[in-house]
Design a protein around this motif. Sequence first.
Motif, PDB file in Angstrom:
ATOM      1  N   PRO A   4      -2.717  20.365 -20.928  1.00 22.53           N
ATOM      2  CA  PRO A   4      -2.128  19.018 -21.008  1.00 22.53           C
ATOM      3  C   PRO A   4      -1.799  18.632 -22.452  1.00 22.53           C
ATOM      4  O   PRO A   4      -2.547  18.969 -23.362  1.00 22.53           O
ATOM      5  CB  PRO A   4      -3.233  18.104 -20.462  1.00 22.53           C
ATOM      6  N   ILE A   5      -0.677  17.960 -22.640  1.00 22.67           N
ATOM      7  CA  ILE A   5      -0.323  17.452 -23.965  1.00 22.67           C
ATOM      8  C   ILE A   5      -0.768  15.992 -24.044  1.00 22.67           C
ATOM      9  O   ILE A   5      -0.248  15.143 -23.317  1.00 22.67           O
ATOM     10  CB  ILE A   5       1.200  17.561 -24.214  1.00 22.67           C
ATOM     11  N   GLU A   6      -1.755  15.732 -24.881  1.00 21.86           N
ATOM     12  CA  GLU A   6      -2.308  14.382 -25.008  1.00 21.86           C
ATOM     13  C   GLU A   6      -1.212  13.396 -25.420  1.00 21.86           C
ATOM     14  O   GLU A   6      -0.368  13.713 -26.269  1.00 21.86           O
ATOM     15  CB  GLU A   6      -3.419  14.360 -26.071  1.00 21.86           C
ATOM     16  N   GLY A   7      -1.237  12.228 -24.807  1.00 22.18           N
ATOM     17  CA  GLY A   7      -0.292  11.184 -25.197  1.00 22.18           C
ATOM     18  C   GLY A   7       1.107  11.344 -24.624  1.00 22.18           C
ATOM     19  O   GLY A   7       1.993  10.545 -24.917  1.00 22.18           O
ATOM     20  N   SER A   8       1.303  12.374 -23.784  1.00 21.26           N
ATOM     21  CA  SER A   8       2.654  12.602 -23.246  1.00 21.26           C
ATOM     22  C   SER A   8       2.851  11.956 -21.876  1.00 21.26           C
ATOM     23  O   SER A   8       3.872  12.141 -21.237  1.00 21.26           O
ATOM     24  CB  SER A   8       2.901  14.103 -23.128  1.00 21.26           C
ATOM     25  N   GLU A   9       1.851  11.202 -21.427  1.00 22.87           N
ATOM     26  CA  GLU A   9       1.909  10.637 -20.081  1.00 22.87           C
ATOM     27  C   GLU A   9       3.046   9.617 -19.962  1.00 22.87           C
ATOM     28  O   GLU A   9       3.330   8.889 -20.912  1.00 22.87           O
ATOM     29  CB  GLU A   9       0.594   9.910 -19.725  1.00 22.87           C
ATOM     30  N   PHE A  10       3.664   9.577 -18.811  1.00 24.22           N
ATOM     31  CA  PHE A  10       4.653   8.530 -18.546  1.00 24.22           C
ATOM     32  C   PHE A  10       4.668   8.196 -17.057  1.00 24.22           C
ATOM     33  O   PHE A  10       4.118   8.930 -16.239  1.00 24.22           O
ATOM     34  CB  PHE A  10       6.049   8.941 -19.048  1.00 24.22           C
ATOM     35  N   ILE A  11       5.281   7.057 -16.753  1.00 21.74           N
ATOM     36  CA  ILE A  11       5.319   6.574 -15.379  1.00 21.74           C
ATOM     37  C   ILE A  11       6.703   6.828 -14.813  1.00 21.74           C
ATOM     38  O   ILE A  11       7.704   6.600 -15.495  1.00 21.74           O
ATOM     39  CB  ILE A  11       5.046   5.049 -15.342  1.00 21.74           C
ATOM     40  N   MET A  12       6.776   7.317 -13.590  1.00 22.41           N
ATOM     41  CA  MET A  12       8.088   7.451 -12.957  1.00 22.41           C
ATOM     42  C   MET A  12       8.062   6.857 -11.555  1.00 22.41           C
ATOM     43  O   MET A  12       7.017   6.792 -10.909  1.00 22.41           O
ATOM     44  CB  MET A  12       8.540   8.912 -12.934  1.00 22.41           C
ATOM     45  N   GLU A  13       9.224   6.421 -11.087  1.00 24.72           N
ATOM     46  CA  GLU A  13       9.314   5.803  -9.762  1.00 24.72           C
ATOM     47  C   GLU A  13       9.458   6.863  -8.690  1.00 24.72           C
ATOM     48  O   GLU A  13      10.269   7.775  -8.817  1.00 24.72           O
ATOM     49  CB  GLU A  13      10.519   4.862  -9.709  1.00 24.72           C
ATOM     50  N   VAL A  14       8.664   6.748  -7.634  1.00 23.93           N
ATOM     51  CA  VAL A  14       8.770   7.626  -6.465  1.00 23.93           C
ATOM     52  C   VAL A  14       8.495   6.769  -5.231  1.00 23.93           C
ATOM     53  O   VAL A  14       7.842   5.729  -5.336  1.00 23.93           O
ATOM     54  CB  VAL A  14       7.736   8.782  -6.502  1.00 23.93           C
ATOM     55  N   ASP A  15       9.003   7.168  -4.077  1.00 24.59           N
ATOM     56  CA  ASP A  15       8.602   6.463  -2.854  1.00 24.59           C
ATOM     57  C   ASP A  15       8.037   7.400  -1.791  1.00 24.59           C
ATOM     58  O   ASP A  15       7.559   6.956  -0.753  1.00 24.59           O
ATOM     59  CB  ASP A  15       9.748   5.601  -2.297  1.00 24.59           C
ATOM     60  N   THR A  16       8.105   8.696  -2.053  1.00 26.17           N
ATOM     61  CA  THR A  16       7.454   9.667  -1.172  1.00 26.17           C
ATOM     62  C   THR A  16       6.911  10.781  -2.056  1.00 26.17           C
ATOM     63  O   THR A  16       7.596  11.202  -2.993  1.00 26.17           O
ATOM     64  CB  THR A  16       8.459  10.281  -0.172  1.00 26.17           C
ATOM     65  N   GLY A  27       0.804  -1.222   0.000  1.00 27.02           N
ATOM     66  CA  GLY A  27       0.000   0.000   0.000  1.00 27.02           C
ATOM     67  C   GLY A  27       0.833   1.266   0.000  1.00 27.02           C
ATOM     68  O   GLY A  27       0.306   2.363   0.184  1.00 27.02           O
ATOM     69  N   ARG A  28       2.155   1.128  -0.192  1.00 29.46           N
ATOM     70  CA  ARG A  28       3.019   2.305  -0.223  1.00 29.46           C
ATOM     71  C   ARG A  28       3.160   2.806  -1.647  1.00 29.46           C
ATOM     72  O   ARG A  28       3.298   2.001  -2.569  1.00 29.46           O
ATOM     73  CB  ARG A  28       4.423   1.954   0.291  1.00 29.46           C
ATOM     74  N   VAL A  29       3.176   4.105  -1.803  1.00 28.87           N
ATOM     75  CA  VAL A  29       3.321   4.660  -3.146  1.00 28.87           C
ATOM     76  C   VAL A  29       4.680   4.244  -3.716  1.00 28.87           C
ATOM     77  O   VAL A  29       5.697   4.257  -3.024  1.00 28.87           O
ATOM     78  CB  VAL A  29       3.151   6.202  -3.121  1.00 28.87           C
ATOM     79  N   CYS A  30       4.674   3.788  -4.979  1.00 26.01           N
ATOM     80  CA  CYS A  30       5.937   3.371  -5.606  1.00 26.01           C
ATOM     81  C   CYS A  30       6.105   3.974  -6.994  1.00 26.01           C
ATOM     82  O   CYS A  30       7.217   4.057  -7.507  1.00 26.01           O
ATOM     83  CB  CYS A  30       6.041   1.848  -5.654  1.00 26.01           C
ATOM     84  N   LYS A  31       5.020   4.380  -7.599  1.00 23.41           N
ATOM     85  CA  LYS A  31       5.102   4.972  -8.947  1.00 23.41           C
ATOM     86  C   LYS A  31       4.049   6.066  -9.087  1.00 23.41           C
ATOM     87  O   LYS A  31       3.044   6.051  -8.371  1.00 23.41           O
ATOM     88  CB  LYS A  31       4.795   3.908 -10.013  1.00 23.41           C
ATOM     89  N   MET A  32       4.278   6.941 -10.022  1.00 24.67           N
ATOM     90  CA  MET A  32       3.232   7.899 -10.351  1.00 24.67           C
ATOM     91  C   MET A  32       3.197   8.157 -11.852  1.00 24.67           C
ATOM     92  O   MET A  32       4.208   8.009 -12.546  1.00 24.67           O
ATOM     93  CB  MET A  32       3.446   9.213  -9.591  1.00 24.67           C
ATOM     94  N   LYS A  33       1.988   8.506 -12.308  1.00 30.78           N
ATOM     95  CA  LYS A  33       1.849   8.844 -13.723  1.00 30.78           C
ATOM     96  C   LYS A  33       1.809  10.363 -13.851  1.00 30.78           C
ATOM     97  O   LYS A  33       1.042  11.030 -13.138  1.00 30.78           O
ATOM     98  CB  LYS A  33       0.548   8.251 -14.280  1.00 30.78           C
ATOM     99  N   VAL A  34       2.672  10.898 -14.702  1.00 33.72           N
ATOM    100  CA  VAL A  34       2.658  12.347 -14.916  1.00 33.72           C
ATOM    101  C   VAL A  34       2.428  12.646 -16.394  1.00 33.72           C
ATOM    102  O   VAL A  34       2.711  11.829 -17.268  1.00 33.72           O
ATOM    103  CB  VAL A  34       3.974  13.029 -14.463  1.00 33.72           C
ATOM    104  N   GLN A  35       1.910  13.832 -16.609  1.00 36.36           N
ATOM    105  CA  GLN A  35       1.621  14.257 -17.974  1.00 36.36           C
ATOM    106  C   GLN A  35       2.371  15.553 -18.248  1.00 36.36           C
ATOM    107  O   GLN A  35       2.478  16.409 -17.366  1.00 36.36           O
ATOM    108  CB  GLN A  35       0.110  14.515 -18.104  1.00 36.36           C
ATOM    109  N   LYS A  36       2.883  15.681 -19.467  1.00 35.65           N
ATOM    110  CA  LYS A  36       3.562  16.933 -19.827  1.00 35.65           C
ATOM    111  C   LYS A  36       2.519  18.000 -20.173  1.00 35.65           C
ATOM    112  O   LYS A  36       1.432  17.689 -20.638  1.00 35.65           O
ATOM    113  CB  LYS A  36       4.505  16.692 -21.012  1.00 35.65           C
ATOM    114  N   MET A  37       2.907  19.240 -19.912  1.00 35.14           N
ATOM    115  CA  MET A  37       1.996  20.357 -20.129  1.00 35.14           C
ATOM    116  C   MET A  37       2.649  21.372 -21.067  1.00 35.14           C
ATOM    117  O   MET A  37       3.879  21.434 -21.176  1.00 35.14           O
ATOM    118  CB  MET A  37       1.681  21.075 -18.809  1.00 35.14           C
ATOM    119  N   ALA A  38       1.797  22.177 -21.715  1.00 32.68           N
ATOM    120  CA  ALA A  38       2.301  23.311 -22.501  1.00 32.68           C
ATOM    121  C   ALA A  38       1.604  24.560 -21.982  1.00 32.68           C
ATOM    122  O   ALA A  38       0.592  24.461 -21.279  1.00 32.68           O
ATOM    123  CB  ALA A  38       1.996  23.102 -23.973  1.00 32.68           C
ATOM    124  N   LEU A  39       2.115  25.733 -22.290  1.00 35.24           N
ATOM    125  CA  LEU A  39       1.486  26.956 -21.801  1.00 35.24           C
ATOM    126  C   LEU A  39       0.623  27.593 -22.880  1.00 35.24           C
ATOM    127  O   LEU A  39       1.047  27.747 -24.025  1.00 35.24           O
ATOM    128  CB  LEU A  39       2.549  27.954 -21.331  1.00 35.24           C
TER     129      LEU A  39
END
Lengths: 292, 493
Positions: free
Chosen positions: B403-415, B378-390
């Motif tokens: 939000p930039i469609e299709g730019s989502e990716f997964i990255m590892e985090v623990d906190t 139950g501990r956070v281990c990953k997150m999905k982030v999306q790239k943005m434009a202005l």
Amino acid sequence: MKLLVLYSRNPEQQMNKIIEKEYFSEVVVKLVVEAPHIAKSRKAGHFVIVKTGEKGERIPLTIAAADVEKGTITLIIQKVGVTSARLCNLEVGDEITDVVGPLGKPTHVEKVGTVLASGGGVGVAPLLPIVEAFKEAGNRVITILAARKKELIILEEQMRNHSDEVIIMTDDGSYGMKGLVTVGMEEVIGREKVDLAVTVGPAIMMKFVSKLTGKYNIPTVASLNTLMVDGTGMCGACRVSVGGKTRFVCVDGPEFDAHLVDFDEMMLRLGSYKPSEAEAYENYLSSHPKTQ
Amino acid sequence: MAEVSEYLKNEREQEWRVALRSTLKNKERTMLERVSMPEQDPGKRNRDFTEVNSGLSEPDAIGEARRCLDCVNPTCITGCPVGINIPKFIKKIEAGEFLESARVLKETNTLPAVCGRVCPQEVQCEQACFYTQKLKLPAVAIGHLERFVADFEQNSGKMSVPVIKERNGIKVASIGSGPAGLAFAGDMAKKGYDVTVFEALHEIGGVLKYGIPEFRLPNRIVDVEIDVLEKMGVKFVKNFIVGATASIEELKEEGFSAFMVGSGAGLPNFMHIPGENLIGIYSSNEYLTRVNLMNAADPEYDTPVISGKKVAVIGGGNTAMDAVRTSKRLGAERSMIIYRRSIEEMPARKEEIKHAQEEGVEFMNLHNPLEYYADEKGRVCKMKVQKMALGEPDASGRRRPIPIEGSEFIMEVDTVIVSVGVSPNPLIPQSMKDLNVSKWGTIVVDQDTMHSSVTGVFAGGDIVRGGATVILAMGDGRKAAEAMDQFLKEKQK
């Protein structure tokens, strides 16, 4: 009411003194603590945050009783880790470093008919003022007290004083009926109409109580005891999902519609620090042999 | 206002000031270079909690004070929410009279050592400085000088206690001991009132203690300023929640005539995205409270904190910077800021961003979190982030993130530390039925007097503003004190 006694930056001032101590069992202790303002202001359902020692942590404890005349509140604590053990080791005349409250929203009490109250473990302590309040409001109150074994059943006499009926359940059958709290509840639900269920206890117990009453469409209130730091709505440590929304137990609760509470998430969050807590408790016990 | 400018003019014409001005030509003064604040080495400081800025030396402070032109029309003062007589305190430094300079600060500022550290001077006094406005040169380092003087006084062991008018015995209360409450308490004590400050936590200082980390504002600095207030006769009551422990009505019965609510920003905001309640995801308030107030990073203390190796802080404000820099100090290998706009739009102070960058914080600007994932415990281990434009500027004047469609990716985090703002603390509004509250939960007050809809109850700071700075809260506290004094005098008539 004299505020002067509360000028607590004065280190000589005696504060939050323990007036009375009683062991309910080896691991459950009752402390009667001097806290005149809280005693006067508290209502059923309220809790306090306490901190023991300069280096202690802040934990929430529900108020089991209060005496306005004597200016005291009653706390019931189960030894489960460092902080609760520190509290349980305090003696009459000692002080609890910090006590603040009353916190949370009080129990919504009205006359509904028949109230089925269920308490497990030390959850029975916060259940007592709730039972008292519902009885006083003119309800028929049936109370079920549940614990692993006979020694862990607490406040039975007080509950009998404020309930129309008390049913005792123990896991090992050493007292009352053998079985979980839900067995006793089903028996009551089977024989009479229940208008409201109230439950306080370990999250896993409340989850099954909620499942059962959901099956019978009985409105159910659960009083949640989550991790907290400030207890005043500032940190969000106590957040739970209720009906898919994030709510704060300290300011929105502690009581919620049990059927909407995500108990699985709550149990996970309660275990946030389990590995470090267990280690800290080991260390504490090895340096305080008398608590073993 | 005319009175104030008359007063400033007279002060400026004092013999010592005139003499000091003649020691250097203005041309010579403007040729001097702005002093830079000495800082601890970033590679070393990001492993402990010692203060980043170490303060000016005496010669540096005097040198910087010489740059101040002692203008006829000191615009800098208009940029100060608490109205410090800036030229006077700076000229006292130039004259080498540091303790006198401290007295000048304390005429209007209850917490100079705090303000010298955490005020955004670059958008206040220094923004309004003649150098910035007319000469297009770096402003006089007013903030650094304020801190220098306040620290000098604290270290001298000769703390001055502001003069108290004759005590009038009228009891007033501050609800909350943060910057608004302390500024209010200081001013009311000076006016002769019997002031009591009520605090819900077990420490006095509010956000100065639980929020701002030790490496930016050491707690001992705050405590010294609180000691001065105590010497002025201000009483402090900890572990007391007005509206819960006792109601305002009960306090009135105890003899309190008026109240100033400075209960601060309460509830932390979350983004309400999936997985946000997983273990290891904190609000910045909780993370900072555990570390700052509860000393969770010190094994001697009971309070735990999860401090992982890959820490993502969501947001771009000062609190986000405080949290991300704290995580670095607690041993994170990667400490990342995830912010949905670009660095130009970040609300954090430039200095904080610079310090964070120096300390090895990674900035993932134009990124937005969408979802968090847990491991089997139950501990956070990953997150999905999306790239943005202005895109085009929005209501805040900042360019809107798209939000930039299709730019989502997964990255590892623990906190993960969510630092996307706060909502006002609900305790006081809940406890007072007649109190006029906005739809955001802030207390509605008269802008000039800080008087709420309940007679005798004033309010200021984040409970009114929703989320602002230490100094704006202090400005509110002062304004409330002024208006409450008027109100109580009227009532006495």
